[in-house]
Scaffold this active site. Structure first.
Site, short mmCIF file in Angstrom:
data_model
loop_
_atom_site.label_atom_id
_atom_site.label_comp_id
_atom_site.label_asym_id
_atom_site.label_seq_id
_atom_site.Cartn_x
_atom_site.Cartn_y
_atom_site.Cartn_z
N PHE A 138 0.86 -1.19 0.00
CA PHE A 138 0.00 0.00 0.00
C PHE A 138 0.89 1.23 0.00
CE2 PHE A 138 -2.35 3.52 1.73
CZ PHE A 138 -3.53 3.45 1.01
N ASP A 223 9.39 2.63 1.80
CA ASP A 223 8.21 3.36 2.25
C ASP A 223 8.08 3.15 3.75
OD1 ASP A 223 5.76 4.38 2.92
OD2 ASP A 223 4.67 3.47 1.25
N LYS A 252 2.53 10.00 8.17
CA LYS A 252 1.79 9.58 9.37
C LYS A 252 2.32 10.19 10.68
CE LYS A 252 -0.97 5.82 7.67
NZ LYS A 252 -0.61 5.23 6.37
C1 LIG Z 1 -0.86 5.47 4.91
C2 LIG Z 1 0.20 5.04 3.98
C3 LIG Z 1 0.45 5.72 2.78
C4 LIG Z 1 -0.39 6.89 2.32
O1 LIG Z 1 -0.34 7.97 3.18
P1 LIG Z 1 -1.47 9.11 3.09
O2 LIG Z 1 -1.00 10.16 4.05
O3 LIG Z 1 -2.77 8.47 3.47
O4 LIG Z 1 -1.50 9.61 1.69
C5 LIG Z 1 1.51 5.30 2.00
N1 LIG Z 1 2.28 4.23 2.37
C6 LIG Z 1 2.05 3.55 3.51
C7 LIG Z 1 2.95 2.42 3.88
C8 LIG Z 1 1.00 3.91 4.35
O5 LIG Z 1 0.76 3.21 5.47
#
Ligand SMILES: *Cc1c(COP(=O)(O)O)cnc(C)c1O
Length: 392
Positions: A138, A223, A252
């Site tokens: 994700f 990520d 986050k």
């Molecule tokens: C939440 C998340 C995203 C996206 O972040 P947003 O601030 O919602 O755009 C991307 N990568 C990972 C691993 C995430 O948990």
């Protein structure tokens, strides 16, 4: 407005892209949330791994209040001190060299993709480059990040997405190697997959990917949006593996509730030039004052030490729970990022937990995800386990 009015008016005016629970959240304190009726909840969701320092951290709140009265926004035509301090702090804890601030996780991913494409353009003097991502990953909801998200349910209505993205099996180095060709410019992965179901990378996989990238001059993008910022007991999960990526994405918990994300690069991968990328709000002094204060609080409170201790305790307690319940089929995770996989969908468990005063979330239909504030203690874990036992 009373609680029912808020929910009804919300249904009338907010675009229905979320199935919300019938709860109006009103305020938070430490590891607890209170709804508009005054009901108290122990929060093991933390705004989806955002409130690392819990609700109402005094130093962060004060930094934000002070900055509101000074200046909230300046544009990137000028320098501002909070952005410079936050960038320096972020490089110090991550071991990276350069920071670009943006406003969310998905934007950090967009910047990482552009960096990799620009790097390869300079390297090869041509376009047509490809990126390898992982199945069940994700990376966000904007079209670039969605193109990297290995989930047909999220992708299918919006196809065709960006071309040249290939999906490998997470934790299967051979499946990645099979996709590498002369057009590959980057490999992107979450060191611990979050939304996909709390799957940590194996050491063999992550170090193998690093070696592969070095050998072929491919950029490794980690990520760290969910698993970074202390969640696994080190500042960034890739550090557990002794791996330094070429590009790292963070969001986050970076602003602990203020909308700030960032992508970080090494000097070698700092390929973007003036005019290649930008953001009107990115790195504005308000959100960067929060990020700077968050980084200082992490250090002062020794958050990573406490995550190691309380994370190990949570691990032990969830193992016990798994032994006691046949419907729990697996338990995974590191630090304060753990998951319990059930043989049944977990929706009912989440609802009953809410009734009993505990906020939990899922990751996929069958997995309960535990991503509490990083400042919880063993007593909070005990309280959570006691409620969850009753619910089960
Ligand atoms: C939440 C998340 C995203 C996206 O972040 P947003 O601030 O919602 O755009 C991307 N990568 C990972 C691993 C995430 O948990």
């Amino acid at each position: 407005m009373n609680t029912q009015d808020i929910m009804n008016t919300g249904e009338e005016y907010l675009l229905h892209t979320y199935n919300r629970y019938p709860i109006v959240m009103d305020r938070g304190e430490g590891a607890y949330l209170y709804d508009s009726e005054g009901k108290k909840y122990l929060d093991f969701c933390a705004g989806i791994a955002v409130f690392a320092l819990g609700y109402g951290n005094e130093a962060v709140n004060q930094a934000v209040k002070n900055q509101v009265d000074k200046i909230v926004h300046t544009s990137n035509y000028f320098y501002n001190e909070p952005a410079v301090k936050a960038a320096k702090g972020l490089c110090e804890v991550s071991g990276m060299d350069k920071v670009f601030f943006c406003n969310s996780g998905t934007e950090a991913i967009e910047g990482a993709m552009k960096t990799a494409l620009r790097y390869a353009y300079d390297r090869d003097g041509r376009t047509g480059h490809e990126i390898i991502a992982m199945k069940h990953s994700f990376h966000g909801r904007s079209l670039g990040a969605l193109s990297l998200t290995g989930n047909a349910h999220y992708q299918d209505p919006f196809k065709p997405l960006i071309s040249g993205i290939h999906f490998a099996d997470f934790n299967d180095l051979d499946s990645v190697k099979a996709l590498v060709n002369e057009n590959t410019c980057a490999i992107i992965l979450e060191p611990v997959q979050g939304e996909g179901g709390i799957y940590p990378a194996t050491e063999e996989f992550l170090t193998g990917i690093r070696a592969l990238c070095d050998e072929k001059d491919i950029l490794l993008i980690c990520d760290e949006i969910q698993c970074g910022m202390g969640r696994t007991g080190v500042m960034f999960a890739c550090q557990r593996y002794g791996v330094r990526p070429d590009i790292m994405t963070v969001a986050k918990a970076l602003g602990c509730g203020l909308p700030v994300g960032a992508f970080l690069t090494t000097d070698k991968a700092a390929a973007l030039k003036p005019g290649d990328h930008g953001s009107t709000y990115g790195g504005n002094p308000l959100v960067c004052a929060a990020a700077d204060a968050v980084l200082q609080e992490f250090e002062r409170l020794q958050v990573t030490d406490s995550v190691q201790r309380v994370g190990a305790y949570l691990y032990e307690k969830l193992e016990e729970l798994k032994e006691e319940h046949d419907i729990i089929v697996d338990h995974r995770g590191i630090g304060l990022m753990q998951g319990l996989e059930f043989s049944v969908p977990v929706g009912d468990i989440i609802k009953k937990a809410q009734e009993a005063g505990l906020i939990l979330i899922n990751a996929g239909t069958h997995i309960l995800r535990f991503v509490p504030p990083l400042v919880i203690t063993e007593a909070h874990v005990d309280e959570m386990i006691e409620i969850l036992k009753k619910v089960l």
